[in-house]
Design a protein around this motif. Sequence first.
Motif, PDB file in Angstrom:
ATOM      1  N   SER A 137       0.841  -1.187   0.000  1.00  0.00           N
ATOM      2  CA  SER A 137       0.000   0.000   0.000  1.00  0.00           C
ATOM      3  C   SER A 137       0.882   1.245   0.000  1.00  0.00           C
ATOM      4  CB  SER A 137      -0.877  -0.008   1.258  1.00  0.00           C
ATOM      5  OG  SER A 137      -1.650   1.156   1.349  1.00  0.00           O
ATOM      6  N   ARG A 138       0.399   2.286  -0.682  1.00  0.00           N
ATOM      7  CA  ARG A 138       1.080   3.583  -0.616  1.00  0.00           C
ATOM      8  C   ARG A 138       0.742   4.214   0.729  1.00  0.00           C
ATOM      9  NH1 ARG A 138       0.072   8.501  -4.792  1.00  0.00           N
ATOM     10  NH2 ARG A 138       0.878  10.128  -3.434  1.00  0.00           N
TER      11      ARG A 138
ATOM     12  N   PHE B 270       5.930   3.358  -0.060  1.00  0.00           N
ATOM     13  CA  PHE B 270       5.080   2.173  -0.129  1.00  0.00           C
ATOM     14  C   PHE B 270       5.474   1.226   0.993  1.00  0.00           C
ATOM     15  CE2 PHE B 270       5.403   3.987  -4.297  1.00  0.00           C
ATOM     16  CZ  PHE B 270       4.089   3.979  -4.738  1.00  0.00           C
TER      17      PHE B 270
ATOM     18  N   SER C  98       6.952  -3.332  -8.043  1.00  0.00           N
ATOM     19  CA  SER C  98       5.862  -3.222  -9.018  1.00  0.00           C
ATOM     20  C   SER C  98       4.975  -2.022  -8.717  1.00  0.00           C
ATOM     21  CB  SER C  98       5.025  -4.502  -9.032  1.00  0.00           C
ATOM     22  OG  SER C  98       5.789  -5.568  -9.548  1.00  0.00           O
ATOM     23  N   GLU C  99       4.657  -1.822  -7.440  1.00  0.00           N
ATOM     24  CA  GLU C  99       3.830  -0.667  -7.050  1.00  0.00           C
ATOM     25  C   GLU C  99       4.564   0.641  -7.313  1.00  0.00           C
ATOM     26  OE1 GLU C  99       0.621  -0.386  -5.890  1.00  0.00           O
ATOM     27  OE2 GLU C  99       0.433  -2.527  -6.329  1.00  0.00           O
TER      28      GLU C  99
END
Length: 177
Positions: free
Chosen positions: A9-10, A68, A116-117
């Motif tokens: 999650s950011r 993140f 990836s995020e």
Amino acid sequence: MTHQPPFVSRLTPSDIDENLTDLCRVLVDSVADGAAISFMMPLDQETAARFWADDVKPAVEKGERHLFGAFAKGRLIGTVQLLLSMPPNQPHRAEISKMIVHPMARRQGLGKALMSEALAAAQDEGKTLVTLDTRTGDVSESLYKSVGFEPAGIIPDFAFDPDGQSRHATTYMYRYL
């Protein structure tokens, strides 16, 4: 009771405050394990807390970087930062910084999920080039290659290892989006 899989999650500035203990644990334990992420041994909790509160949080608040977090079993166990604030002649570029997974949570795909995020966020921000540097020969180098980064060059004797005993080379890497 259902099992919740790990997720990324950011983090917002308030998330940094709420997860400060875990952020410090991940940083302190990773440096103690030899991670080359700009800190020296022994890294104490107070110094780690200052880094998150005084360096990272204000930059997140200003939109100069994204942070993140990887979570498992309700705890933060890894982080990566995407630096967005670049010099005026580099508005197309972002930089990966402080890719950290707790030593007890490594080799579970969290690093790849974090990357990836971060890369998706860079693309969403309109960036077309992402750069990073990593200790030459470090296990993280293979992670970065696995998500599409290419080596650009090596600088010998770039930084001291966290124990302060020897210097290591750094490999600069890049990836187009």
